[in-house]
Scaffold this motif. Structure first.
Motif, PDB file in Angstrom:
ATOM      1  N   VAL A  80      21.304  27.977  22.217  1.00  0.00           N
ATOM      2  CA  VAL A  80      21.960  29.254  22.430  1.00  0.00           C
ATOM      3  C   VAL A  80      23.201  29.302  21.548  1.00  0.00           C
ATOM      4  O   VAL A  80      23.955  28.338  21.476  1.00  0.00           O
ATOM      5  N   GLU A  81      23.390  30.432  20.870  1.00  0.00           N
ATOM      6  CA  GLU A  81      24.599  30.601  20.067  1.00  0.00           C
ATOM      7  C   GLU A  81      25.617  31.375  20.896  1.00  0.00           C
ATOM      8  O   GLU A  81      25.314  32.422  21.439  1.00  0.00           O
ATOM      9  N   VAL A  82      26.829  30.824  20.990  1.00  0.00           N
ATOM     10  CA  VAL A  82      27.881  31.430  21.803  1.00  0.00           C
ATOM     11  C   VAL A  82      29.078  31.739  20.912  1.00  0.00           C
ATOM     12  O   VAL A  82      29.526  30.890  20.142  1.00  0.00           O
ATOM     13  N   THR A  83      29.575  32.965  21.049  1.00  0.00           N
ATOM     14  CA  THR A  83      30.772  33.380  20.333  1.00  0.00           C
ATOM     15  C   THR A  83      31.757  33.939  21.343  1.00  0.00           C
ATOM     16  O   THR A  83      31.401  34.789  22.160  1.00  0.00           O
ATOM     17  N   ILE A  89      31.263  28.984  18.978  1.00  0.00           N
ATOM     18  CA  ILE A  89      31.317  27.676  19.634  1.00  0.00           C
ATOM     19  C   ILE A  89      30.299  26.753  18.979  1.00  0.00           C
ATOM     20  O   ILE A  89      29.113  27.088  18.882  1.00  0.00           O
ATOM     21  N   VAL A  90      30.769  25.604  18.525  1.00  0.00           N
ATOM     22  CA  VAL A  90      29.891  24.612  17.908  1.00  0.00           C
ATOM     23  C   VAL A  90      29.478  23.617  18.987  1.00  0.00           C
ATOM     24  O   VAL A  90      30.330  22.947  19.575  1.00  0.00           O
ATOM     25  N   PRO A  91      28.169  23.517  19.287  1.00  0.00           N
ATOM     26  CA  PRO A  91      27.719  22.614  20.350  1.00  0.00           C
ATOM     27  C   PRO A  91      27.979  21.146  20.018  1.00  0.00           C
ATOM     28  O   PRO A  91      27.783  20.711  18.892  1.00  0.00           O
ATOM     29  N   TYR A 101      24.674  22.222  26.835  1.00  0.00           N
ATOM     30  CA  TYR A 101      25.963  21.754  26.327  1.00  0.00           C
ATOM     31  C   TYR A 101      27.056  22.596  26.958  1.00  0.00           C
ATOM     32  O   TYR A 101      26.801  23.674  27.488  1.00  0.00           O
ATOM     33  N   GLU A 102      28.265  22.071  26.922  1.00  0.00           N
ATOM     34  CA  GLU A 102      29.382  22.825  27.466  1.00  0.00           C
ATOM     35  C   GLU A 102      30.566  22.733  26.514  1.00  0.00           C
ATOM     36  O   GLU A 102      30.663  21.814  25.701  1.00  0.00           O
TER      37      GLU A 102
END
Length: 119
Positions: A80-83, A89-91, A101-102
């Motif tokens: 999942v790509e999170v912005t 956010i780089v996993p 991941y968190e």
């Protein structure tokens, strides 16, 4: 695809999740009907998405039925790509198999914005 007349039964082997899991196996092994297998899987997954599978036995049966058939269902390594804001956010420390991941933010990294000041 599911069997409504079994919904409110008190015996585990007549419960809807366990019945659905057995029907997936039956459609696959007995009649080799892949279309029905996929339709049954959709109902099972939607049941989990909208409610829950009620018991640990139901959960185990459902997962077994879902993973029993298909090609490498857990092999995807897409994340999942999170912005957040303009920051991607780089996993790091990705859990194998689930892709979990968190990312934690320090209190000093978080800025509050009054939404009333926004256009």
């Amino acid at each position: 695809m599911f069997w409504r007349d079994l919904e409110l039964q008190q015996f585990w082997f007549r419960a809807p999740i366990e019945t659905q899991a057995m029907m997936i196996e039956a459609f696959d092994e007995v009649s080799n009907d892949q279309k029905s297998v996929e339709e049954c899987k959709v109902w099972l997954l939607k049941q989990k998405q909208t409610q829950d599978w009620k018991t640990t036995k139901a959960t185990a049966d459902a997962i077994y039925a879902l993973l029993l058939r298909g090609d490498k269902l857990l092999s995807s390594d897409a994340l999942v790509e999170v912005t957040v804001g303009n920051n991607k956010i780089v996993p790091e420390k990705i859990e194998a198999g689930t892709g979990f991941y968190e990312h934690r933010f320090l209190r000093t990294e978080v800025q509050t914005v009054d939404v009333r000041d926004q256009p």
